[in-house]
Design a protein around this motif. Structure first.
Motif, short mmCIF file in Angstrom:
data_model
loop_
_atom_site.label_atom_id
_atom_site.label_comp_id
_atom_site.label_asym_id
_atom_site.label_seq_id
_atom_site.Cartn_x
_atom_site.Cartn_y
_atom_site.Cartn_z
N LEU A 207 18.78 11.68 -0.50
CA LEU A 207 19.68 12.71 -1.00
C LEU A 207 21.05 12.47 -0.39
CD1 LEU A 207 17.73 16.08 -0.63
CD2 LEU A 207 18.64 15.18 -2.74
N ILE A 208 22.09 12.40 -1.22
CA ILE A 208 23.45 12.25 -0.70
C ILE A 208 24.15 13.60 -0.79
CG2 ILE A 208 25.64 11.02 -0.91
CD1 ILE A 208 24.16 8.83 -2.44
N ARG A 226 6.98 11.64 -0.39
CA ARG A 226 6.45 10.97 0.79
C ARG A 226 7.44 11.08 1.95
NH1 ARG A 226 5.48 4.66 0.45
NH2 ARG A 226 4.95 5.32 -1.66
N GLN A 227 8.73 10.83 1.64
CA GLN A 227 9.79 10.96 2.64
C GLN A 227 11.06 11.42 1.93
OE1 GLN A 227 10.43 7.24 4.66
NE2 GLN A 227 8.31 7.07 5.39
N VAL A 228 11.90 12.15 2.67
CA VAL A 228 13.23 12.53 2.17
C VAL A 228 14.25 12.16 3.24
CG1 VAL A 228 14.72 14.36 1.30
CG2 VAL A 228 12.26 14.46 0.88
N HIS A 229 15.29 11.43 2.83
CA HIS A 229 16.34 10.99 3.75
C HIS A 229 17.68 11.52 3.23
CE1 HIS A 229 13.68 8.11 5.85
NE2 HIS A 229 13.07 8.06 4.67
N GLN A 230 18.30 12.37 4.02
CA GLN A 230 19.56 13.00 3.61
C GLN A 230 20.74 12.25 4.22
OE1 GLN A 230 20.04 17.03 4.96
NE2 GLN A 230 21.69 17.49 3.52
N ALA A 231 21.62 11.75 3.38
CA ALA A 231 22.81 11.01 3.82
C ALA A 231 24.00 11.96 3.86
CB ALA A 231 23.10 9.84 2.89
N ILE A 232 24.61 12.08 5.04
CA ILE A 232 25.71 13.02 5.25
C ILE A 232 26.96 12.27 5.66
CG2 ILE A 232 26.52 14.97 6.64
CD1 ILE A 232 23.63 15.87 6.87
N ARG A 233 28.08 12.59 5.01
CA ARG A 233 29.34 11.93 5.32
C ARG A 233 29.85 12.40 6.68
NH1 ARG A 233 32.01 9.13 1.83
NH2 ARG A 233 30.96 10.14 0.08
N GLY A 234 30.37 11.47 7.45
CA GLY A 234 30.90 11.80 8.78
C GLY A 234 30.66 10.66 9.74
N PRO A 235 31.70 10.17 10.41
CA PRO A 235 31.57 8.98 11.25
C PRO A 235 30.73 9.17 12.49
CG PRO A 235 33.74 10.00 11.53
CD PRO A 235 33.07 10.71 10.39
N ILE A 277 19.39 10.67 -5.13
CA ILE A 277 19.95 11.83 -5.82
C ILE A 277 21.33 12.12 -5.26
CG2 ILE A 277 19.63 14.24 -6.46
CD1 ILE A 277 16.66 13.95 -5.93
N HIS A 278 22.34 12.06 -6.11
CA HIS A 278 23.72 12.31 -5.71
C HIS A 278 24.01 13.81 -5.79
CE1 HIS A 278 25.21 7.99 -6.21
NE2 HIS A 278 23.97 7.95 -6.69
N CYS A 279 24.00 14.50 -4.66
CA CYS A 279 24.38 15.92 -4.62
C CYS A 279 25.82 15.98 -4.16
CB CYS A 279 23.46 16.69 -3.68
SG CYS A 279 21.70 16.54 -4.07
N THR A 280 26.70 15.46 -4.98
CA THR A 280 28.07 15.12 -4.55
C THR A 280 29.15 15.86 -5.33
OG1 THR A 280 27.72 13.13 -5.92
CG2 THR A 280 27.59 12.86 -3.54
N GLY A 281 28.79 16.97 -5.90
CA GLY A 281 29.81 17.81 -6.53
C GLY A 281 30.24 17.35 -7.91
N TYR A 282 31.36 17.91 -8.34
CA TYR A 282 31.80 17.74 -9.72
C TYR A 282 33.29 17.48 -9.81
CZ TYR A 282 27.22 19.66 -10.66
OH TYR A 282 25.86 19.85 -10.70
N LYS A 283 33.70 17.00 -10.99
CA LYS A 283 35.11 16.78 -11.29
C LYS A 283 35.59 17.86 -12.26
CE LYS A 283 34.28 11.77 -11.36
NZ LYS A 283 34.33 10.56 -12.23
N TYR A 284 36.85 18.22 -12.17
CA TYR A 284 37.44 19.06 -13.21
C TYR A 284 37.57 18.22 -14.47
CZ TYR A 284 38.59 22.37 -9.53
OH TYR A 284 38.51 23.26 -8.49
N HIS A 285 37.23 18.82 -15.60
CA HIS A 285 37.12 18.02 -16.82
C HIS A 285 37.61 18.84 -18.01
CE1 HIS A 285 35.67 14.63 -19.06
NE2 HIS A 285 34.75 15.31 -19.71
#
Length: 446
Positions: A207-208, A226-235, A277-285
């Motif tokens: 999950l991003i 089986r497994q869930v790996h959440q990718a979070i932005r941040g150094p 799965i990209h949980c990365t928001g939306y663009k104005y359209h």
């Protein structure tokens, strides 16, 4: 004497409905264009998903809603109603303080019925063109299409003196970029096309994202996956196992993906994943809007817009309601709708075009000086309450109850204190009584 105009509203979701009501109250002639067959916008659940699960194909058949079956609101219903139409519990409905999406839809349907808005709406009319007739007049032409005989498209043109865009902001996916994304062989999708968890049984899922949809979807799928790996932005983010989740981990952002199915994270960890799965928001359209470059969308900045609503050179004949993004900005939407309606009726005066343009540039300059990124132009936090106060002053109305502001300021801390089950364990009514009894004094939300 109040002025009256022929006004079009694009969209019959929450923003379109409350704006249409305010326009009608001010005596304007209102027509609402709605692509679907019911009111509700994004709150109208649709089990169907798009053919392109990432939403990259511009020719795909678009499904407007982003609702997943299990979705519940993440703010109490007490702050989701309108100023004179609260979101109350009704017999036979979902009585929880944090109801499911079907209860929100019921609320909007009741609102539309109770204020006689249904007669204003042209259902099944998708707006495909919006253009000013010429540079002198303020007349606009809307081109709409409907399904005719044998499912063929029928196109019509309609003339209006003013148009308000209320088509929502949770339909056009924003996708994470990382090396190897396009060559990675597994299933990729945006949260816009997530509905139910069953397809992820025994899968290794990445999950991003770290927003509400990522949190809800993780909670939805981890009992089956089986497994869930959440990718979070941040150094500085470090790999860790999620509390109370035996099969879920948090990582830093994805470094790259490989053709053999491996996903590499910036923290150095590697997983053989089946799904991203990209949980990365939306663009104005606004694909229908033809403004000859006057209005642009650049990195989630719609501009130039005075106070997120009026393009200075086209005001007040074109406006946008509902662009600011924060958790369920119901009050902001209502205040914007009131503001637009009263500006058009002549009861509230806008600054000059030059003054509005200067205000916009001042905002942009201040953002640049403070390092506030462009894609947060319409993110009101931390200035949400200042913006609401400004709108209330323009409208000369009574401000909302103080406890509502305190609740919005406190909800993140309260959710953290209660944990995953905060929606069921937090006694909201009791909390409000305690705030009222303390004479609306501020509380510690640090």
């Amino acid at each position: 004497m109040a002025q009256s105009y022929k006004v079009a509203v694009i969209g019959a979701g929450m923003a379109g409905l409350v704006t249409a009501r305010e326009l009608r109250r001010e005596g304007h002639q209102v027509t609402v264009f709605e692509k679907g067959q019911r009111v509700g916008g994004t709150w109208l659940y649709n089990p169907q998903v798009e053919s392109d699960l990432l939403g990259l194909d511009p020719n795909r058949e678009i499904v407007h809603t982003s609702l997943y079956r299990s979705l519940r609101v993440n703010l109490p219903r007490h702050v989701m109603g309108f100023l004179d139409y609260p979101f109350v519990k009704k017999e036979g409905g979902d009585s929880r303080s944090f109801p499911g999406h079907a209860e929100v839809l019921r609320f909007l349907e009741d609102f539309a019925r109770d204020f006689g808005l249904m007669e204003l709406i042209r259902f099944g009319h998708e707006v495909v063109g919006l253009e000013r007739v010429d540079e002198v007049s303020h007349e606009w032409v809307i081109e709409s299409r409907t399904r005719g005989m044998e499912s063929r498209w029928e196109f019509k043109e309609h003339a209006f003196e003013a148009v308000i865009v209320c088509n929502g902001k949770n339909t056009e996916p924003n996708i994470a970029e990382f090396p190897g994304r396009d060559a990675w062989p597994g299933l990729q999708m945006h949260s816009h096309n997530y509905r139910t968890p069953e397809q992820f049984k025994n899968k290794i899922v990445v999950l991003i994202g770290n927003g509400p949809s990522a949190y809800d979807i993780l909670k939805d799928i981890y009992p089956l996956a089986r497994q869930v790996h959440q990718a979070i932005r941040g150094p500085d983010f470090q790999l860790k196992k999620l509390k109370n989740h035996d099969n879920a981990w948090q990582h830093s952002m994805i470094e790259c993906a490989h053709k053999d199915g491996k996903v590499v994270f910036q923290d150095g960890s590697i997983v053989d994943a089946d799904v991203i799965i990209h949980c990365t928001g939306y663009k104005y359209h606004f694909p229908f809007l033809k403004s000859n470059g006057i209005i642009t969308v650049d990195n989630k900045r719609v501009g130039p817009l005075y106070k997120h609503v009026f393009p200075p050179s086209l005001a007040p004949w074109l406006s946008f309601v509902g662009l600011p993004y924060l958790t369920l900005p119901v009050l902001v939407i209502e205040l914007q709708g009131k503001w637009v309606a009263k500006v058009l009726s002549g009861k509230v005066e806008l600054p000059t075009e030059e003054e509005m343009a200067y205000s916009v540039q001042e905002l942009y300059s201040q953002m640049e000086k403070t390092g506030w990124p462009k894609h947060h132009t319409h993110k009101l936090h931390p200035d949400k309450f200042d913006y609401e106060t400004w709108l209330v002053a323009q409208l000369d109305i009574t401000p909302p109850e103080r406890w509502k502001q305190i609740m919005l300021m406190s909800v993140i801390k309260i959710a953290s204190d209660y944990g995953d089950n905060y929606r069921d364990e937090w006694n909201v009514d009791k909390w409000i009584q305690e705030i009222d009894s303390s004479n609306n004094k501020s509380i510690d939300v640090e």
